[in-house]
Design a protein around this motif. Structure first.
Motif, PDB file in Angstrom:
ATOM      1  N   PRO A   1      -9.177   2.428  -1.377  1.00 46.04           N
ATOM      2  CA  PRO A   1     -10.271   3.214  -2.119  1.00 46.04           C
ATOM      3  C   PRO A   1     -11.474   2.711  -2.699  1.00 46.04           C
ATOM      4  O   PRO A   1     -11.644   1.577  -2.982  1.00 46.04           O
ATOM      5  N   ARG A   2     -12.695   3.380  -2.416  1.00 45.58           N
ATOM      6  CA  ARG A   2     -14.051   3.021  -2.803  1.00 45.58           C
ATOM      7  C   ARG A   2     -14.252   2.205  -4.244  1.00 45.58           C
ATOM      8  O   ARG A   2     -14.667   1.193  -4.515  1.00 45.58           O
ATOM      9  N   ASP A   3     -13.345   2.946  -5.419  1.00 43.48           N
ATOM     10  CA  ASP A   3     -13.460   2.441  -6.696  1.00 43.48           C
ATOM     11  C   ASP A   3     -12.833   0.895  -6.816  1.00 43.48           C
ATOM     12  O   ASP A   3     -13.411   0.167  -7.727  1.00 43.48           O
TER      13      ASP A   3
ATOM     14  N   ASP B   1       0.836  -1.300  -0.024  1.00 45.36           N
ATOM     15  CA  ASP B   1      -0.134   0.078   0.127  1.00 45.36           C
ATOM     16  C   ASP B   1       0.949   1.352  -0.037  1.00 45.36           C
ATOM     17  O   ASP B   1       1.242   1.702   1.018  1.00 45.36           O
TER      18      ASP B   1
ATOM     19  N   ASP C   1      -2.627   4.954  -3.958  1.00 47.54           N
ATOM     20  CA  ASP C   1      -3.941   4.438  -4.643  1.00 47.54           C
ATOM     21  C   ASP C   1      -3.529   4.184  -6.067  1.00 47.54           C
ATOM     22  O   ASP C   1      -4.287   3.165  -6.719  1.00 47.54           O
TER      23      ASP C   1
ATOM     24  N   ARG D   1      -4.558   0.577  -7.839  1.00 47.91           N
ATOM     25  CA  ARG D   1      -5.308   0.427  -9.122  1.00 47.91           C
ATOM     26  C   ARG D   1      -4.535  -0.249 -10.349  1.00 47.91           C
ATOM     27  O   ARG D   1      -5.100  -0.971 -11.160  1.00 47.91           O
TER      28      ARG D   1
END
Length: 578
Positions: free
Chosen positions: A61-63, A33, A36, A40
């Motif tokens: 992250p939400r996405d 981590d 972000d 992705r």
């Protein structure tokens, strides 16, 4: 199943999950981590069926969690929320605790639950509980959740305030002031809990000689003379090696390690090294701090050396060698080397080396001291030797264990039999003799190059271990006793001793042990004193806990071009010979 392990650091729990998931045939890759966008990109490259996050410090992250199932391991019972779950459990003296596997959603630690298990709390530091009880139930929970997912049972449980088994609640992030020690007001038990709740990271804040320090590695004192000594609470009243004994209002405690964030060395070190300039030169040297100890039961001499985090400094290696030689002078039949409950050994003490005035020379002293011990074990003809691994081992610690005639592992133990991640360190401890002898030439080369953790079954299959015993710690101890007694049987012992002596003399005739040592140390001298600073840079980054700027290709297989082209074998296809 294709699983992406999403982690802050490749710690003991993450390593065990990696090993266990691969053993089940899953396709596993790892992403740290860091940012972000890196996450992705990892999702895009690997296209996982599942993201598993056993060790994170911030939200996914939400996405990502909206499009890929993400499971989070939280070290607390059902309903517990917050970043300091285990810290509070230790600080409050909880008798039982748990770990919960839940699905990532908007609310941190608030998603639906896949699995949850509990355990009886032991009086041990936070880091030790993570490596043992938390690790055990985390692996079991993940395995059960994966079975349900693969069977199509994709319905995690939504918790309700009315659920009777919901025992946890939202807890705030613990602060330094929640663990500040007041030696005049706090009793020994309170101080012990404060230090244990912070052991590992960040340490319990305290004042020593006007300095703000962080304390680790605390133990009760049993010496009656120290307990009743008339001294002010907080006074340093004795030492045991590098550990310091500090008076409390109702007794005394040993403090093994400290960190001075504002001192010359801001990392964790043995306590007496941190306070060397401030200590009374006449401070009494006594026993009592849990370090090297031995006891004999019949024909078996047991040698324990629970070095903190498995690190072995030059002086500790010398002391252990002296204790080993003393054991070898006894008329017993078997010497059992136990290491500690969390680590058998991780080789050189990198923190002590980093703090020395000459890191290259201290590295040289340290590796020679370990080699002296390994050589003494290999050359022992009077006893059978057994390395009993209650806990994990890495680098030189793995090969120090393999110097013994037998290596017995507790199921669940993780080995890291490689050196290269420490700046392409070549390694010693007679690994160039021991690894081909037990694993074969072809496997020896692959093990050395893999840079990956290894589970107990794989270690036994490759010859790095001889037996895998129970994962249950109580049963493991009794199994060890039973197995050792079998070695002591007259015919068994004499046959194994004769075979051992014969093999050693044949090996010596082919290539002397001294030649292996000389060749290894020639390469190590280059690591320590040569033009390439890689080892010194890697050691500095490790000791100072410098965050990685990228995930190593050896872990992030989705970033490996061989993997992307389909050429990299996965999982159980590590390419080992039979």
């Amino acid at each position: 199943m294709r699983i992406l392990l999403f982690i802050h650091g490749f710690n003991a729990l993450s390593q065990r999950l990696f090993v266990e998931l691969e053993a089940l045939g899953h396709e596993v890759s790892i992403e740290f981590d860091i940012h972000d966008d890196n996450t992705r990109e990892a999702i895009k490259l690997f296209q996982p069926d599942l993201v598993l996050a056993p060790y994170l410090k911030r939200a996914i992250p939400r996405d990502i969690w909206e499009n890929t199932r993400c499971l989070i391991l939280h070290p607390g019972p059902l309903g517990d929320k917050g970043p300091s779950a285990l810290d509070w459990a230790i600080l409050k003296g909880e008798s039982h605790w748990g770990a919960t596997l839940l699905q990532a959603e908007e609310e941190m630690d608030g998603g639906p639950v896949w699995e949850s298990r509990s355990f009886a709390m032991a009086e041990r530091p936070k880091s030790s509980l993570y490596r043992s009880e938390i690790s055990d139930i985390a692996v079991a929970s993940v395995k059960d959740a994966l079975k349900r997912i693969e069977a199509g049972e994709a319905s995690p449980r939504r918790l309700s305030k009315q659920d009777e088994d919901v025992t946890g609640n939202l807890q705030p992030a613990i602060r330094h002031k929640d663990r500040v020690i007041d030696w005049k007001k706090d009793d020994s038990e309170t101080i012990l809990r404060k230090i244990r709740s912070a052991d590992g990271v960040p340490g319990a804040q305290d004042g020593f000689f006007g300095r703000s320090l962080y304390l680790y590695d605390a133990h009760r004192v049993s010496d009656e003379a120290l307990l009743i000594l008339n001294a002010a609470p907080g006074a340093v009243i004795a030492k045991s090696g590098f550990a310091l004994c500090r008076k409390t209002k109702d007794g005394a405690l040993w403090i093994g390690h400290m960190r001075d964030p504002h001192g010359e060395h801001g990392f964790k070190l043995p306590a007496a090294l941190v306070l060397e300039a401030d200590l009374d030169k006449e401070l009494s040297e006594v026993g009592g701090y849990p370090t090297i100890c031995s006891h004999r039961i019949g024909d078996v001499t047991h040698l324990h050396f629970p070095f903190y985090n498995g690190a072995m400094s030059t002086s500790e290696c010398e002391d252990l060698l002296a204790a080993y030689r003393e054991a070898a002078q006894q008329d017993s039949k078997v010497i059992v080397l136990h290491g500690g409950p969390d680590f058998w050994s991780n080789g050189m003490h990198l923190n002590v080396i980093e703090a020395s005035n000459d890191a290259a020379n201290e590295s040289w002293r340290n590796i020679n001291a370990i080699d002296d011990l390994a050589e003494a074990i290999i050359r022992t003809e009077s006893h059978l030797t057994v390395a009993v691994m209650h806990g994990n081992a890495g680098a030189g610690g793995v090969f120090l264990a393999r110097a013994c005639d037998q290596v017995w592992l507790r199921d669940g133990v993780i080995l890291n039999p490689h050196y290269k991640d420490m700046g392409n360190l070549y390694g010693s401890e007679f690994w160039t003799y021991l690894l081909p002898r037990y694993a074969g030439e072809e496997n020896a080369n692959r093990i050395a190059e893999q840079r990956l953790p290894m589970g107990a079954d794989e270690a036994a299959m490759l010859g790095l271990a001889d037996k895998v015993l129970s994962n249950n710690r109580a049963f493991f101890a009794s199994e060890v006793d039973e197995q050792v007694m079998q070695l002591c049987e007259a015919n068994v012992w004499s046959n194994l001793i004769d075979k051992k002596i014969k093999q050693r003399r044949e090996d010596e005739a082919i290539k002397p042990l001294s030649t292996y040592r000389e060749e290894e140390l020639t390469r190590m001298r280059g690591n320590f004193f040569g033009f390439d600073p890689s080892y010194h840079v890697a050691r500095y980054n490790f000791v100072h806990n410098i965050a990685k700027s990228r995930t190593p290709i050896t872990l992030a297989r989705h970033r490996d071009k061989r993997y992307q082209s389909g050429a990299a074998h996965r999982s159980t296809h590590k390419g080992y010979g039979t």
